[in-house]
Design a protein around this motif. Structure first.
Motif, mmCIF file in Angstrom:
data_model
loop_
_atom_site.group_PDB
_atom_site.id
_atom_site.type_symbol
_atom_site.label_atom_id
_atom_site.label_comp_id
_atom_site.label_asym_id
_atom_site.label_seq_id
_atom_site.Cartn_x
_atom_site.Cartn_y
_atom_site.Cartn_z
ATOM 1 N N VAL A 92 0.832 -1.220 0.000
ATOM 2 C CA VAL A 92 0.000 0.000 0.000
ATOM 3 C C VAL A 92 0.861 1.262 0.000
ATOM 4 O O VAL A 92 0.406 2.322 -0.444
ATOM 5 N N LYS A 93 2.094 1.136 0.455
ATOM 6 C CA LYS A 93 2.980 2.302 0.397
ATOM 7 C C LYS A 93 3.461 2.555 -1.020
ATOM 8 O O LYS A 93 3.782 3.674 -1.390
ATOM 9 N N GLU A 94 3.528 1.495 -1.809
ATOM 10 C CA GLU A 94 4.135 1.611 -3.147
ATOM 11 C C GLU A 94 3.122 1.643 -4.288
ATOM 12 O O GLU A 94 3.460 2.068 -5.383
ATOM 13 N N VAL A 95 1.913 1.181 -4.048
ATOM 14 C CA VAL A 95 0.937 1.076 -5.155
ATOM 15 C C VAL A 95 0.583 2.474 -5.702
ATOM 16 O O VAL A 95 0.383 3.418 -4.935
ATOM 17 N N PRO A 96 0.529 2.621 -7.041
ATOM 18 C CA PRO A 96 0.105 3.908 -7.576
ATOM 19 C C PRO A 96 -1.344 4.210 -7.167
ATOM 20 O O PRO A 96 -2.158 3.296 -7.037
ATOM 21 N N LEU A 97 -1.639 5.487 -6.985
ATOM 22 C CA LEU A 97 -2.994 5.873 -6.549
ATOM 23 C C LEU A 97 -4.073 5.463 -7.550
ATOM 24 O O LEU A 97 -5.231 5.287 -7.186
ATOM 25 N N THR A 98 -3.685 5.265 -8.780
ATOM 26 C CA THR A 98 -4.656 4.867 -9.806
ATOM 27 C C THR A 98 -5.067 3.403 -9.646
ATOM 28 O O THR A 98 -5.983 2.952 -10.328
ATOM 29 N N ASP A 99 -4.391 2.674 -8.774
ATOM 30 C CA ASP A 99 -4.667 1.246 -8.651
ATOM 31 C C ASP A 99 -5.131 0.815 -7.263
ATOM 32 O O ASP A 99 -5.345 -0.367 -7.035
ATOM 33 N N ILE A 100 -5.270 1.751 -6.341
ATOM 34 C CA ILE A 100 -5.639 1.331 -4.981
ATOM 35 C C ILE A 100 -7.153 1.043 -4.899
ATOM 36 O O ILE A 100 -7.983 1.823 -5.369
ATOM 37 N N LEU A 101 -7.492 -0.117 -4.330
ATOM 38 C CA LEU A 101 -8.893 -0.519 -4.126
ATOM 39 C C LEU A 101 -9.016 -1.087 -2.724
ATOM 40 O O LEU A 101 -8.134 -1.824 -2.281
ATOM 41 N N LEU A 102 -10.101 -0.756 -2.035
ATOM 42 C CA LEU A 102 -10.300 -1.231 -0.660
ATOM 43 C C LEU A 102 -11.611 -1.996 -0.515
ATOM 44 O O LEU A 102 -12.585 -1.710 -1.221
ATOM 45 N N GLU A 103 -11.609 -2.929 0.416
ATOM 46 C CA GLU A 103 -12.788 -3.769 0.630
ATOM 47 C C GLU A 103 -12.910 -4.122 2.111
ATOM 48 O O GLU A 103 -11.919 -4.177 2.829
ATOM 49 N N SER A 104 -14.139 -4.380 2.554
ATOM 50 C CA SER A 104 -14.301 -4.846 3.932
ATOM 51 C C SER A 104 -14.508 -6.357 3.992
ATOM 52 O O SER A 104 -14.264 -6.976 5.013
ATOM 53 N N ASP A 105 -14.975 -6.967 2.895
ATOM 54 C CA ASP A 105 -15.196 -8.424 2.822
ATOM 55 C C ASP A 105 -16.030 -8.889 4.023
ATOM 56 O O ASP A 105 -17.096 -8.362 4.270
ATOM 57 N N GLU A 106 -15.535 -9.837 4.800
ATOM 58 C CA GLU A 106 -16.279 -10.358 5.963
ATOM 59 C C GLU A 106 -15.837 -9.662 7.246
ATOM 60 O O GLU A 106 -16.311 -10.000 8.326
ATOM 61 N N SER A 107 -14.880 -8.753 7.165
ATOM 62 C CA SER A 107 -14.185 -8.252 8.353
ATOM 63 C C SER A 107 -14.939 -7.122 9.042
ATOM 64 O O SER A 107 -16.069 -6.812 8.701
ATOM 65 N N TYR A 108 -14.243 -6.465 9.973
ATOM 66 C CA TYR A 108 -14.764 -5.262 10.593
ATOM 67 C C TYR A 108 -15.010 -4.203 9.527
ATOM 68 O O TYR A 108 -14.562 -4.341 8.398
ATOM 69 N N GLY A 109 -15.654 -3.127 9.893
ATOM 70 C CA GLY A 109 -16.153 -2.173 8.905
ATOM 71 C C GLY A 109 -15.106 -1.554 8.001
ATOM 72 O O GLY A 109 -13.921 -1.540 8.311
ATOM 73 N N ILE A 110 -15.576 -1.042 6.898
ATOM 74 C CA ILE A 110 -14.707 -0.412 5.902
ATOM 75 C C ILE A 110 -14.001 0.823 6.484
ATOM 76 O O ILE A 110 -12.881 1.133 6.093
ATOM 77 N N ASP A 111 -14.646 1.513 7.431
ATOM 78 C CA ASP A 111 -14.026 2.720 8.004
ATOM 79 C C ASP A 111 -12.692 2.395 8.670
ATOM 80 O O ASP A 111 -11.732 3.153 8.540
ATOM 81 N N THR A 112 -12.654 1.269 9.373
ATOM 82 C CA THR A 112 -11.409 0.855 10.038
ATOM 83 C C THR A 112 -10.329 0.551 9.004
ATOM 84 O O THR A 112 -9.164 0.907 9.181
ATOM 85 N N ILE A 113 -10.725 -0.096 7.908
ATOM 86 C CA ILE A 113 -9.755 -0.411 6.849
ATOM 87 C C ILE A 113 -9.186 0.896 6.284
ATOM 88 O O ILE A 113 -7.978 1.015 6.074
ATOM 89 N N TYR A 114 -10.063 1.872 6.071
ATOM 90 C CA TYR A 114 -9.588 3.170 5.548
ATOM 91 C C TYR A 114 -8.607 3.813 6.517
ATOM 92 O O TYR A 114 -7.585 4.351 6.101
ATOM 93 N N GLU A 115 -8.932 3.754 7.799
ATOM 94 C CA GLU A 115 -8.030 4.352 8.801
ATOM 95 C C GLU A 115 -6.641 3.732 8.719
ATOM 96 O O GLU A 115 -5.639 4.437 8.709
ATOM 97 N N LEU A 116 -6.604 2.412 8.671
ATOM 98 C CA LEU A 116 -5.331 1.694 8.659
ATOM 99 C C LEU A 116 -4.525 2.008 7.399
ATOM 100 O O LEU A 116 -3.356 2.384 7.473
ATOM 101 N N VAL A 117 -5.182 1.855 6.241
ATOM 102 C CA VAL A 117 -4.472 2.055 4.971
ATOM 103 C C VAL A 117 -4.043 3.509 4.828
ATOM 104 O O VAL A 117 -2.951 3.818 4.357
ATOM 105 N N ASN A 118 -4.929 4.386 5.267
ATOM 106 C CA ASN A 118 -4.648 5.810 5.255
ATOM 107 C C ASN A 118 -3.364 6.170 5.984
ATOM 108 O O ASN A 118 -2.556 6.947 5.502
ATOM 109 N N ASN A 119 -3.212 5.581 7.174
ATOM 110 C CA ASN A 119 -2.006 5.815 7.969
ATOM 111 C C ASN A 119 -0.771 5.358 7.215
ATOM 112 O O ASN A 119 0.223 6.063 7.164
ATOM 113 N N ASP A 120 -0.870 4.168 6.602
ATOM 114 C CA ASP A 120 0.293 3.633 5.888
ATOM 115 C C ASP A 120 0.605 4.437 4.636
ATOM 116 O O ASP A 120 1.757 4.597 4.266
#
Ligand SMILES: [Zn+2]
Length: 214
Positions: free
Chosen positions: A158-186
């Motif tokens: 996630v640190k190296e992926v071009p912004l044109t290719d980043i995609l996020l998902e929550s799948d079966e896990s905790y909410g998408i907001d938490t995923i955004y927080e984590l990836v956002n930090n990285d």
């Protein structure tokens, strides 16, 4: 704005996620978007009937992707040969109705790449739950396969992926907001910008330029 490309739960706000359903449980609710397909774990004796149902559902305007489908060498109960056949059928359907595929793939990247080549698929595919690194992403991308990250992602990627290719998902896990927080930090990005980015990328993959066609 869709900013969660793959989830098994209806989001609180309709139209913000692509909700995954099987042909058996497809019952669209107003304003939501869906992917419908036959998961490699769900291949049972009546898979041909399921695919028949799927072919009809695939035309539904709220269905924006086909899948998840793919190959799972670890957890799939059907043989690899049958999983491959069922994947092939869904590739054909995806091309026919012109809706991209969402892919579930466990320990079968080489097989997936071979099928991509063999079928000469023209639409983008999205490998969901990607845990690999930059090298693997590049190999997939060259073949026309995007990747989406969720709960267990590779920080370097996630640190190296071009912004044109980043995609996020929550799948079966905790909410998408938490995923955004984590990836956002990285990624050291503004959260609103990241959501906008993902939406832009999803729109591109769905062929919705610049806005949804309905
Ligand atoms: Zn899933």
């Amino acid at each position: 704005m869709i900013y969660d490309i793959h989830t098994h739960h209806h989001p609180e706000e309709a139209g913000t996620a692509i909700v995954q359903l099987t042909p058996n449980d497809f019952a669209p609710r107003p304003g939501h978007y869906y992917s419908v397909g036959l998961h490699p774990w769900d291949i049972t004796g009546n898979w041909e009937v399921q695919l028949g149902k799927l072919a009809v559902m695939a035309l539904h305007p709220q269905v924006v992707m086909i899948g998840e489908t793919g190959i799972d060498k670890k957890n799939g109960s059907a043989s690899i040969a049958l999983q491959t056949e069922v994947l092939h059928e869904q590739v054909r359907l995806s091309e026919l109705v012109h809706k991209p595929l969402i892919i579930h793939c466990v320990k079968a990247i080489d097989e997936l790449l071979a099928i991509r080549k063999e079928t000469k698929a023209t639409l983008p595919w999205v490998l969901h739950g990607f845990r690999g690194g930059t090298k693997q992403y590049e190999q997939l991308k060259r073949a026309g396969i995007y990747v989406s990250v969720g709960e267990h992602y590779n920080e370097e990627f996630v640190k190296e992926v071009p912004l044109t290719d980043i995609l996020l998902e929550s799948d079966e896990s905790y909410g998408i907001d938490t995923i955004y927080e984590l990836v956002n930090n990285d990624m050291a990005m503004d959260e609103t910008d990241l959501r906008q980015r993902v939406w832009l990328n999803i729109r591109h993959i769905l062929g919705w330029e610049p806005t949804p066609p309905f």
